[in-house]
Design a protein around this motif. Structure first.
Motif, mmCIF file in Angstrom:
data_model
loop_
_atom_site.group_PDB
_atom_site.id
_atom_site.type_symbol
_atom_site.label_atom_id
_atom_site.label_comp_id
_atom_site.label_asym_id
_atom_site.label_seq_id
_atom_site.Cartn_x
_atom_site.Cartn_y
_atom_site.Cartn_z
ATOM 1 N N TRP A 199 0.884 -1.232 -0.054
ATOM 2 C CA TRP A 199 0.022 0.049 -0.082
ATOM 3 C C TRP A 199 0.958 1.177 0.046
ATOM 4 O O TRP A 199 1.726 1.438 0.784
ATOM 5 C CB TRP A 199 -0.808 0.086 1.342
ATOM 6 C CG TRP A 199 -1.815 1.272 1.370
ATOM 7 C CD1 TRP A 199 -2.866 1.331 0.448
ATOM 8 C CD2 TRP A 199 -1.716 2.308 2.053
ATOM 9 N NE1 TRP A 199 -3.592 2.653 0.688
ATOM 10 C CE2 TRP A 199 -2.687 3.259 1.554
ATOM 11 C CE3 TRP A 199 -0.789 2.821 2.945
ATOM 12 C CZ2 TRP A 199 -2.893 4.342 2.104
ATOM 13 C CZ3 TRP A 199 -1.020 4.237 3.295
ATOM 14 C CH2 TRP A 199 -2.113 4.958 3.094
ATOM 15 N N TYR A 200 0.685 2.239 -0.920
ATOM 16 C CA TYR A 200 1.620 3.494 -1.023
ATOM 17 C C TYR A 200 0.420 4.350 -1.328
ATOM 18 O O TYR A 200 -0.572 4.377 -2.400
ATOM 19 C CB TYR A 200 2.479 3.061 -2.310
ATOM 20 C CG TYR A 200 3.244 4.669 -2.592
ATOM 21 C CD1 TYR A 200 4.101 5.044 -1.475
ATOM 22 C CD2 TYR A 200 2.928 5.308 -3.591
ATOM 23 C CE1 TYR A 200 4.744 6.212 -1.922
ATOM 24 C CE2 TYR A 200 3.469 6.424 -4.038
ATOM 25 C CZ TYR A 200 4.413 6.883 -2.993
ATOM 26 O OH TYR A 200 4.930 8.166 -3.191
ATOM 27 N N GLU B 256 -2.454 0.095 -4.038
ATOM 28 C CA GLU B 256 -3.145 -1.025 -3.008
ATOM 29 C C GLU B 256 -3.263 -2.256 -3.748
ATOM 30 O O GLU B 256 -3.848 -2.481 -4.664
ATOM 31 C CB GLU B 256 -3.997 -0.691 -2.195
ATOM 32 C CG GLU B 256 -4.459 -1.374 -1.009
ATOM 33 C CD GLU B 256 -5.551 -0.946 -0.017
ATOM 34 O OE1 GLU B 256 -5.684 -1.525 0.820
ATOM 35 O OE2 GLU B 256 -6.218 0.050 -0.390
ATOM 36 N N HIS C 162 9.336 1.694 -3.640
ATOM 37 C CA HIS C 162 8.549 1.993 -2.408
ATOM 38 C C HIS C 162 8.748 0.714 -1.726
ATOM 39 O O HIS C 162 7.883 0.215 -1.429
ATOM 40 C CB HIS C 162 7.045 2.159 -2.836
ATOM 41 C CG HIS C 162 6.797 3.453 -3.693
ATOM 42 N ND1 HIS C 162 7.160 4.690 -3.257
ATOM 43 C CD2 HIS C 162 6.228 3.638 -5.144
ATOM 44 C CE1 HIS C 162 6.797 5.521 -4.058
ATOM 45 N NE2 HIS C 162 6.316 4.826 -5.340
ATOM 46 N N GLU D 108 6.845 -0.159 1.843
ATOM 47 C CA GLU D 108 5.479 -0.012 1.780
ATOM 48 C C GLU D 108 4.869 -1.321 1.745
ATOM 49 O O GLU D 108 3.531 -1.442 1.382
ATOM 50 C CB GLU D 108 4.810 0.789 0.524
ATOM 51 C CG GLU D 108 5.489 2.280 0.375
ATOM 52 C CD GLU D 108 5.332 2.905 1.763
ATOM 53 O OE1 GLU D 108 4.483 2.772 2.528
ATOM 54 O OE2 GLU D 108 6.277 3.932 1.853
ATOM 55 N N TYR E 118 3.378 -4.926 3.752
ATOM 56 C CA TYR E 118 2.857 -5.185 5.083
ATOM 57 C C TYR E 118 2.548 -6.867 5.100
ATOM 58 O O TYR E 118 2.174 -7.314 4.090
ATOM 59 C CB TYR E 118 1.658 -4.430 5.277
ATOM 60 C CG TYR E 118 2.127 -3.100 5.088
ATOM 61 C CD1 TYR E 118 2.510 -2.405 6.206
ATOM 62 C CD2 TYR E 118 1.730 -2.240 4.000
ATOM 63 C CE1 TYR E 118 2.770 -0.737 6.204
ATOM 64 C CE2 TYR E 118 1.995 -0.929 3.997
ATOM 65 C CZ TYR E 118 2.553 -0.182 5.147
ATOM 66 O OH TYR E 118 2.981 1.187 4.882
#
Length: 75
Positions: free
Chosen positions: A9-10, A20, A48, A51, A53
């Motif tokens: 997610w960024y 996302e 990124h 980012e 998770y």
């Protein structure tokens, strides 16, 4: 049994862009971490890399246990 969801997610606050995606669900934390390292090198994610998770979920258990919120609950 627990499973591990790898997601990305960024959000770019300058132009309000958001990216996302749920990448995959793995049977172990180790597999999810290995996949995260692999996907960090992918062109879509390379700028990124922080980012990603990993979330742990228990199978056959509700994730959302709080229930519905009403307007009265917010006061």
């Amino acid at each position: 049994m627990n499973v591990y969801e790898l997601s990305f997610w960024y959000q770019d606050e300058e132009n309000d862009d958001e990216d996302e995606i749920t990448i995959a669900v793995y049977s172990s934390l180790k597999l999810a971490e290995e996949a995260r390292e692999k996907f960090k090198k992918h062109l879509r994610f390379i700028t990124h890399e922080n980012e990603f998770y990993i979330d742990e979920y228990k199978l056959n258990e509700p994730e959302w246990k709080e229930g519905f919120i009403t307007d009265e609950d917010l006061c």
